[in-house]
Design an enzyme around this catalytic site. Structure first.
Site, PDB file in Angstrom:
ATOM      1  N   CYS A  75       0.928  -0.795  -0.099  1.00 58.50           N
ATOM      2  CA  CYS A  75      -0.154   0.040   0.162  1.00 58.50           C
ATOM      3  C   CYS A  75       0.740   0.963  -0.114  1.00 58.50           C
ATOM      4  CB  CYS A  75      -0.834  -0.167   1.838  1.00 58.50           C
ATOM      5  SG  CYS A  75      -0.401   0.142   2.345  1.00 58.50           S
ATOM      6  N   CYS A 122      -1.268  -4.235   8.030  1.00 54.68           N
ATOM      7  CA  CYS A 122      -0.768  -2.924   8.763  1.00 54.68           C
ATOM      8  C   CYS A 122      -0.110  -3.600  10.077  1.00 54.68           C
ATOM      9  CB  CYS A 122      -2.032  -2.708   8.954  1.00 54.68           C
ATOM     10  SG  CYS A 122      -2.946  -2.469   8.056  1.00 54.68           S
TER      11      CYS A 122
HETATM   12 FE1  FES Z   1      -0.845   0.008   4.707  1.00 51.40          FE
HETATM   13 FE2  FES Z   1      -2.603  -1.125   6.256  1.00 51.40          FE
HETATM   14  S1  FES Z   1      -3.447  -0.197   4.247  1.00 51.40           S
HETATM   15  S2  FES Z   1      -0.525  -0.089   6.221  1.00 51.40           S
END
Ligand code: FES
Length: 148
Positions: A39, A109
């Site tokens: 992400c 995460c």
């Molecule tokens: Fe990337 Fe949570 S969506 S760390």
């Protein structure tokens, strides 16, 4: 699609603990800087270590990421403060995810937090090559007194 977060995530997200940085020019401060490839979120963690006891006496984070990443790092700081480096190195992301009741889609995460503490510990050891894990240090101290 609606997502519901556990109140623990919302609590850490709205009142994050130990946000900030420590002076990384200080030899006793280790820095971890990690990113999540999935992400692009980034976490920076600073730990201050007592060179005698190898206990983490202070810890700060800055996370540029999602709410679960912020909550994971905030919880991590509370968890590792007061731990020895060896104890902190064993912290698993699953432990963080469980405490915060993260859904499977948010597991990465909490992985960011595990990576961050590992990276900070490695950085501390790199900056202090003479410091050995406490179990070894203890053994050496015993040897020294035995030969003294
Ligand atoms: Fe990337 Fe949570 S969506 S760390």
């Amino acid at each position: 699609q609606r997502r519901y977060y556990h109140e623990k995530v919302l609590d850490h997200y709205s009142r994050p603990r130990n946000v900030g940085t420590l002076d990384k020019s200080d030899k006793s401060v280790g820095e971890g800087l990690v990113g999540a490839p999935a992400c692009g979120d980034v976490m920076r963690l600073h730990i201050k270590v007592d060179p005698e006891t190898q206990v983490i006496s202070d810890v700060r984070f800055k996370t540029f990421g999602c709410g679960s990443a912020i909550a994971s790092s905030s919880y991590l700081t509370e968890l590792v403060r007061g731990m020895t480096l060896e104890q902190a190195a064993k912290v698993k992301n699953t432990e963080i995810a469980k405490e915060l009741c993260l859904p499977p889609v948010k597991l990465h995460c909490s992985m960011l937090a595990e990576d961050a503490i590992k990276s900070a510990i490695n950085n501390y050891y790199k900056k202090n090559p003479d410091v050995k894990p406490t179990s070894l240090a203890g053994r050496e101290a015993k040897l020294e007194t035995a030969t003294a």
